[in-house]
Design a protein around this motif. Sequence first.
Motif, PDB file in Angstrom:
ATOM      1  N   THR A 158       8.103  20.273  93.482  1.00 42.20           N
ATOM      2  CA  THR A 158       9.443  20.834  93.639  1.00 42.20           C
ATOM      3  C   THR A 158      10.385  19.711  94.050  1.00 42.20           C
ATOM      4  OG1 THR A 158       8.611  23.009  94.288  1.00 42.20           O
ATOM      5  CG2 THR A 158      10.875  22.480  94.903  1.00 42.20           C
ATOM      6  N   TYR A 159      11.523  19.653  93.385  1.00 35.74           N
ATOM      7  CA  TYR A 159      12.511  18.618  93.667  1.00 35.74           C
ATOM      8  C   TYR A 159      13.851  19.273  93.967  1.00 35.74           C
ATOM      9  CZ  TYR A 159       9.054  15.756  91.195  1.00 35.74           C
ATOM     10  OH  TYR A 159       7.893  15.151  90.790  1.00 35.74           O
ATOM     11  N   GLY A 160      14.666  18.568  94.707  1.00 33.86           N
ATOM     12  CA  GLY A 160      16.009  19.055  94.980  1.00 33.86           C
ATOM     13  C   GLY A 160      16.947  17.906  95.269  1.00 33.86           C
ATOM     14  N   GLU A 161      18.231  18.132  95.018  1.00 35.60           N
ATOM     15  CA  GLU A 161      19.235  17.099  95.269  1.00 35.60           C
ATOM     16  C   GLU A 161      20.588  17.778  95.440  1.00 35.60           C
ATOM     17  OE1 GLU A 161      20.616  12.729  93.491  1.00 35.60           O
ATOM     18  OE2 GLU A 161      19.590  14.173  92.191  1.00 35.60           O
ATOM     19  N   ASP A 162      21.417  17.160  96.248  1.00 33.46           N
ATOM     20  CA  ASP A 162      22.772  17.661  96.467  1.00 33.46           C
ATOM     21  C   ASP A 162      23.730  16.522  96.158  1.00 33.46           C
ATOM     22  OD1 ASP A 162      25.050  18.958  97.207  1.00 33.46           O
ATOM     23  OD2 ASP A 162      24.507  19.231  99.312  1.00 33.46           O
ATOM     24  N   TYR A 168      20.859  21.158  93.115  1.00 32.53           N
ATOM     25  CA  TYR A 168      19.880  21.847  92.295  1.00 32.53           C
ATOM     26  C   TYR A 168      18.523  21.897  92.982  1.00 32.53           C
ATOM     27  CZ  TYR A 168      17.898  17.300  90.923  1.00 32.53           C
ATOM     28  OH  TYR A 168      17.302  16.054  90.935  1.00 32.53           O
ATOM     29  N   LEU A 169      17.719  22.872  92.554  1.00 32.69           N
ATOM     30  CA  LEU A 169      16.331  23.014  92.975  1.00 32.69           C
ATOM     31  C   LEU A 169      15.496  23.110  91.703  1.00 32.69           C
ATOM     32  CD1 LEU A 169      14.437  23.447  95.448  1.00 32.69           C
ATOM     33  CD2 LEU A 169      14.692  25.907  95.040  1.00 32.69           C
ATOM     34  N   TRP A 170      14.477  22.253  91.596  1.00 39.12           N
ATOM     35  CA  TRP A 170      13.695  22.118  90.364  1.00 39.12           C
ATOM     36  C   TRP A 170      12.219  22.333  90.722  1.00 39.12           C
ATOM     37  CZ3 TRP A 170      13.211  16.640  87.714  1.00 39.12           C
ATOM     38  CH2 TRP A 170      12.323  16.717  86.637  1.00 39.12           C
TER      39      TRP A 170
END
Length: 251
Positions: A158-162, A168-170
């Motif tokens: 699970t990846y995320g970035e702002d 987003y949440l991947w």
Amino acid sequence: MDAEYGRFAAVYDSLMRSVNYDTWAAYIVSLLAEQNVHPGDFILDCACGTGELSIRLSKLGFLVTGVDRSEEMLEIAQKKARLVGQKIPFVCQDMRALSLHKPVSAVVCACDGVNYLLTKKDVSSFFNSAFAALKPNGALLFDVSSAYKLECVLGGQTYGEDTSECAYLWQNAFDPESRLIEMNLSFFVPDGAGKYTRFTERHVQRAHTVEELQSVLVKSGFTDCRAYEAFTRIEPNAASERIQFSAGKQL
């Protein structure tokens, strides 16, 4: 073949900002030269997305047509090409059923386009379509995220970035039996008034092996089918994450 890239098109470039498209374009040009395809020749850029590679190849002197299934992606690509003074036709087509006015010297498909072909039949349809679109002695170039990358690097993660453009949440889930990875993405795009608009995308890719792809290339009529670890001339190994293919239509 999954994923339409609908609203994703608007945020795609911000998520791909770390990609060095200049290096990627130079690598493709070097492979084209080995297949005797040079500036001034007509090439088809399949799954061209927002046109980053199409525009660079055009600037380097190739006569490029960009093809993608997403009208939203193509609209962005066309606007970007106009802004930098590049006259590139962008056409909404499925790369499994290409329809061209005249054959081209090369067909290029970069950045996982072939991973989105989920069955052997889909892959065969693309290779057959590309073969028919090529002039005699033309070239097909494409790359894939490797089976190792999809299963062992992305699978189960699970990846995320702002960022300033969006958050987003991947989430990824790999199925070893089907060899498919399902990628579920949730995006939160600021509306300028302190609130966010949320939308979701589901993308599915297949973990193709080198042997599978080379076998289908040969059955489609291609010769001199080569595989490299991407951006090199080195044979791929078990831990290669991106693999580049080059094949010729020798008649």
